[in-house]
Design an enzyme around this catalytic site. Sequence first.
Site, PDB file in Angstrom:
ATOM      1  N   THR A  82     -49.557 105.962  34.574  1.00 38.09           N
ATOM      2  CA  THR A  82     -48.218 105.692  34.044  1.00 38.09           C
ATOM      3  C   THR A  82     -47.238 105.380  35.167  1.00 38.09           C
ATOM      4  OG1 THR A  82     -48.685 107.101  32.147  1.00 38.09           O
ATOM      5  CG2 THR A  82     -46.390 106.594  32.558  1.00 38.09           C
ATOM      6  N   GLY A 100     -57.960 104.791  34.182  1.00 40.35           N
ATOM      7  CA  GLY A 100     -58.403 105.890  35.031  1.00 40.35           C
ATOM      8  C   GLY A 100     -58.357 107.188  34.263  1.00 40.35           C
ATOM      9  N   ASP A 136     -48.189 102.056  27.036  1.00 38.20           N
ATOM     10  CA  ASP A 136     -48.651 103.307  27.635  1.00 38.20           C
ATOM     11  C   ASP A 136     -49.575 104.025  26.653  1.00 38.20           C
ATOM     12  OD1 ASP A 136     -48.773 105.093  29.758  1.00 38.20           O
ATOM     13  OD2 ASP A 136     -47.188 106.374  28.942  1.00 38.20           O
ATOM     14  N   GLU A 137     -50.477 104.843  27.161  1.00 41.33           N
ATOM     15  CA  GLU A 137     -51.449 105.575  26.339  1.00 41.33           C
ATOM     16  C   GLU A 137     -52.213 104.612  25.422  1.00 41.33           C
ATOM     17  OE1 GLU A 137     -52.045 108.618  26.972  1.00 41.33           O
ATOM     18  OE2 GLU A 137     -50.205 109.590  27.665  1.00 41.33           O
ATOM     19  N   GLY A 185     -52.299 108.748  38.014  1.00 43.86           N
ATOM     20  CA  GLY A 185     -51.100 107.957  38.299  1.00 43.86           C
ATOM     21  C   GLY A 185     -51.022 106.639  37.540  1.00 43.86           C
ATOM     22  N   CYS A 200     -63.635 119.850  44.210  1.00 47.39           N
ATOM     23  CA  CYS A 200     -64.202 119.585  45.539  1.00 47.39           C
ATOM     24  C   CYS A 200     -63.375 118.616  46.402  1.00 47.39           C
ATOM     25  CB  CYS A 200     -65.635 119.057  45.394  1.00 47.39           C
ATOM     26  SG  CYS A 200     -65.694 117.353  44.825  1.00 47.39           S
TER      27      CYS A 200
HETATM   28 ZN    ZN Z   1     -65.853 117.274  42.561  1.00 50.06          ZN
END
Ligand code: ZN
Length: 197
Positions: free
Chosen positions: A31, A24, A96-97, A29, A156
Amino acid sequence: MFIEPRVGGAGHTVKRGWIEVICGSMFSGKTEELIRRLNRAKIAKQNVEIFKPALDKRYHDEDVVSHNANAIRSTPIDFAQDMLLLGGSCDVVGIDEAQFFDDGLAEVCVKLANSGVRVIAAGLDMDYLGNPFGPMPALMAVAEYVTKVHAICVQCGDIATYSYRSAASEQQVLLGETDSYEARCRHCFQEGLKNKK
Ligand code: ZN
């Protein structure tokens, strides 16, 4: 929420491995989800080892640290290959990463899974230009389970899948600079790119 697969059954003794990917944008979120899965394995007294690329020195050297400071100890390594030696005897290997690892990452994860290790890798699926990031596409292809977590668009409030960079740098890897990024939806990400030109 991701529910772990049920392995085996009565009389089942062979250690079965598989690959999970959590991907993502920034602030989605990833990790936290990795830590949630690893902590549950630890509570079950499984042998867990966590790796991250040595170049990610944003926070404490030996900790996988998520933005909510829910830390878990990890080992910084230079090459994906190093995991075979250091993680081969584990029940669970966390990464991770993952986007910052070399192109050998997918092959290494396959070897670990084939030898019976549960591999859970978290990483950015796209860079700040919206292009697939490093070894992530290959890793997602060979994984049994891919979970895409979403952030909220700062502009937004829609679902965000892009990491928009507000700073001017052209480097793909810009570390320790979470202030320079914001999560954006497809529309607001495109608007941002247009305004930069
Ligand atoms: Zn947006």
